[in-house]
Scaffold this motif. Structure first.
Motif, PDB file in Angstrom:
ATOM      1  N   ASP A   1     119.612  75.779  65.063  1.00 56.02           N
ATOM      2  CA  ASP A   1     119.640  74.432  64.478  1.00 56.02           C
ATOM      3  C   ASP A   1     120.373  74.407  63.144  1.00 56.02           C
TER       4      ASP A   1
ATOM      5  N   VAL B   1     126.231  72.965  61.010  1.00 55.33           N
ATOM      6  CA  VAL B   1     127.346  73.093  60.064  1.00 55.33           C
ATOM      7  C   VAL B   1     127.836  74.536  60.030  1.00 55.33           C
TER       8      VAL B   1
ATOM      9  N   SER C   1     125.486  65.725  73.208  1.00 57.54           N
ATOM     10  CA  SER C   1     125.172  64.618  72.306  1.00 57.54           C
ATOM     11  C   SER C   1     125.161  63.296  73.050  1.00 57.54           C
TER      12      SER C   1
ATOM     13  N   ARG D   1     121.816  62.186  70.521  1.00 55.29           N
ATOM     14  CA  ARG D   1     121.742  62.809  69.198  1.00 55.29           C
ATOM     15  C   ARG D   1     123.159  63.217  68.780  1.00 55.29           C
ATOM     16  N   TYR D   2     123.772  62.416  67.919  1.00 59.97           N
ATOM     17  CA  TYR D   2     125.171  62.635  67.554  1.00 59.97           C
ATOM     18  C   TYR D   2     125.332  63.422  66.251  1.00 59.97           C
ATOM     19  N   ARG D   3     124.284  63.497  65.471  1.00 57.98           N
ATOM     20  CA  ARG D   3     124.396  64.186  64.186  1.00 57.98           C
ATOM     21  C   ARG D   3     124.772  65.654  64.349  1.00 57.98           C
ATOM     22  N   PRO D   4     124.181  66.398  65.311  1.00 57.76           N
ATOM     23  CA  PRO D   4     124.600  67.807  65.463  1.00 57.76           C
ATOM     24  C   PRO D   4     126.084  67.948  65.770  1.00 57.76           C
TER      25      PRO D   4
ATOM     26  N   LEU E   1     128.540  65.792  64.959  1.00 62.21           N
ATOM     27  CA  LEU E   1     129.321  65.439  63.777  1.00 62.21           C
ATOM     28  C   LEU E   1     129.258  66.542  62.727  1.00 62.21           C
ATOM     29  N   ALA E   2     128.094  67.165  62.577  1.00 56.27           N
ATOM     30  CA  ALA E   2     127.962  68.256  61.608  1.00 56.27           C
ATOM     31  C   ALA E   2     128.793  69.463  62.030  1.00 56.27           C
TER      32      ALA E   2
ATOM     33  N   PRO F   1     119.272  71.809  68.415  1.00 57.89           N
ATOM     34  CA  PRO F   1     118.686  70.466  68.285  1.00 57.89           C
ATOM     35  C   PRO F   1     118.539  69.730  69.610  1.00 57.89           C
TER      36      PRO F   1
END
Length: 489
Positions: free
Chosen positions: A212, A215, A242, A247-250, A252-253, A461
């Motif tokens: 997790d 980045v 995603s 869940r799009y944050r992972p 994008l990171a 994630p």
């Protein structure tokens, strides 16, 4: 109860000598399957811990890899002998032909042209600098040998780290890392080029993502992309996961980490020497279809039959177009599957499709798939069939190149017919392992990794995340489907 990587929690580890029907009879000659008195966790492992055994496997494999290259170390790398001895390596060839032995350092010396990405060029420059510092006054052949030896030692260390990273990723199936430690394709092809550096960075990025840390995963994939292109393809697997989970944050990171790391490595050299920096792109775009790709075999057979061959531009369009269709197919499969596919499965499908569609294929490209195979489809029978095809191709390509590039003695050469069949064997072997992955995605109860109710130990994630969008449910929220407990086979 989670299946996160890094801790096995309440799960007992899988023992391949018991659970794998192909491996079980093969271990009878060395004492039979691991018995209950040797169960990890029940008795003291003393010195031979699982990790140390895998290290020993890797060291023995690295020694075999060095022995395989020894005919060229003794007799020198010269054409066509290095083909007929099956000990060819790009390292001494590039050291002499690209001026590294004369102080020309890729991406450092102004005007130097090098047909590889920046970080790989810097690896070559660093090792060449060390060789020059140690043996600056020696003959070029002696320095080329030292350059090979230094890279061989470094790659052996990279291989060992890749095995240990795979061990951490494998969760309750740590023995699957033995697939990486003993892979014949690594023994034979790991010292052709610097691909194992990219393999390590790609696999380490997967471990960071499993823990997790998207980045950090992106940073490692960005560095891997600066060595070889393929690690950036892992972002495709993150993207489709995603989409399905919402869940799009992972993603994008990870995308930010990949782009940031790649830019930090590349931008200084782009600004300093645009022509030298862009030579890799220009060379890749304008070159003909490379040996062992399906495109090369088509063109060679077309010329033999006096039929029009495909131009580099046509091959570029075809390769990109077919790969795009393959990626669209992976996305549709992900969104239509009853249960969300695992990260390693999707990564293997995307990287495998890239290998099959690309206009260039070298024997060392099979290294890209080895950790993905160990994590996505750890079935020793499947691994054996795939690697058998790759070994046959590895043998055939050298005998073909000996005649094509060096005019070697005819009795030592393979003709186009046999060579084409070896390329077909490699293509079918890769397609076979991808087909097995697709079948397990469509029937997740056959997936060995998901036995006893585990979801996806590699997806960080996304592990145990509910589905938010699938093609068969449109936008209707949908609870994640989990398989019930199943015993080992």
């Amino acid at each position: 109860m989670t299946s996160g990587t890094g801790g096995r929690g309440p799960y007992r580890i899988s023992i391949p000598s018991r659970s794998d029907a192909f491996l079980r009879p093969l271990v009878e000659g060395i004492g039979g399957p691991l018995g209950r008195h040797a169960d990890p966790g029940r008795v003291s492992a003393r010195w031979f811990t699982l990790q140390r055994v895998l290290i020993l496997f890797t060291v023995c494999s690295a020694v075999l890899a060095a022995v395989a290259k020894n005919p060229c170390r003794v007799g020198g790398w010269s054409s066509p002998d290095h083909f007929y001895r099956a000990c060819y390596s790009d390292w001494p060839e590039l050291y002499q032909s690209r001026g590294l032995g004369e102080g020309v350092l890729p991406f450092i010396t102004p005007g130097a042209l090098f047909e590889y990405p920046v970080l790989l060029g810097l690896l070559a420059s660093a090792t060449a600098f060390i060789v020059d510092a140690v043996a600056g006054g020696a003959e070029i052949q002696s320095k080329a040998l030292l350059f090979f030896d230094l890279n061989m030692v470094l790659v052996a260390g990279v291989w060992l780290l890749t095995v240990l990273v795979t061990l951490r990723l494998a969760s309750r199936r740590p023995w699957d890392a033995a697939i990486v430690a003993t892979a014949p394709v690594i023994i034979l092809s790991g010292s052709i080029n610097w691909d194992l550096w990219a393999v390590l960075l790609a696999t380490a990025g997967m471990l960071a993502f499993a823990r997790d840390r998207p980045v950090l995963a992106g940073i490692l994939w960005g560095l891997g992309t600066a060595v070889k292109l393929y690690p950036v393809l892992l972002l495709g697997a993150v993207l489709v996961l995603s989409l399905r989970s919402g869940r799009y944050r992972p993603f994008l990171a990870a995308l930010a980490g990949t782009a940031g790391a790649w830019l930090v490595v590349n931008v200084p050299f782009l600004l300093r020497d645009p022509e030298g920096w862009g030579y890799f792109l220009t060379f890749s775009k304008t070159r003909d279809a490379g040996f062992s790709s399906g495109w090369y075999v088509y063109n060679a057979l077309a010329r033999q039959a006096d039929v029009a061959a495909l131009s580099p531009a046509a091959v570029n369009i075809g390769a990109v177009g077919i790969f795009g269709l393959a990626c669209a197919g992976v996305a549709v499969l992900t969104l239509r599957a009853e249960r969300r596919p695992r990260f390693a499965q999707l990564a293997l499908l995307i990287v495998g499709a890239f290998i099959l569609c690309n206009k260039v294929y070298s024997p060392q490209y099979a290294l890209w798939l080895v950790p993905l195979v160990a994590l996505a489809v750890p079935r020793w029978r499947v691994v054996f069939v795939w690697q058998l095809g790759e070994v046959l191709h590895w043998w055939a390509v050298w005998l073909y190149l000996g005649g094509m590039t060096s005019g070697g003695a005819p009795e030592h050469n393979l003709g186009l017919g046999v060579y084409a069949w070896a390329v077909v064997a490699h293509i079918l072997g890769t397609a076979y392992i991808m087909a097995v992955v697709v079948s397990e995605i469509l029937a997740p109860r056959q997936d060995l990794v998901r036995r006893i109710g585990i979801d996806d130990p590699h997806s960080g994630p996304f592990d145990d995340a509910p589905d938010r969008f699938t093609l068969h449910s449109r936008l209707r929220p949908r609870k994640a489907v989990r398989a019930g407990p199943l015993g080992e086979r």
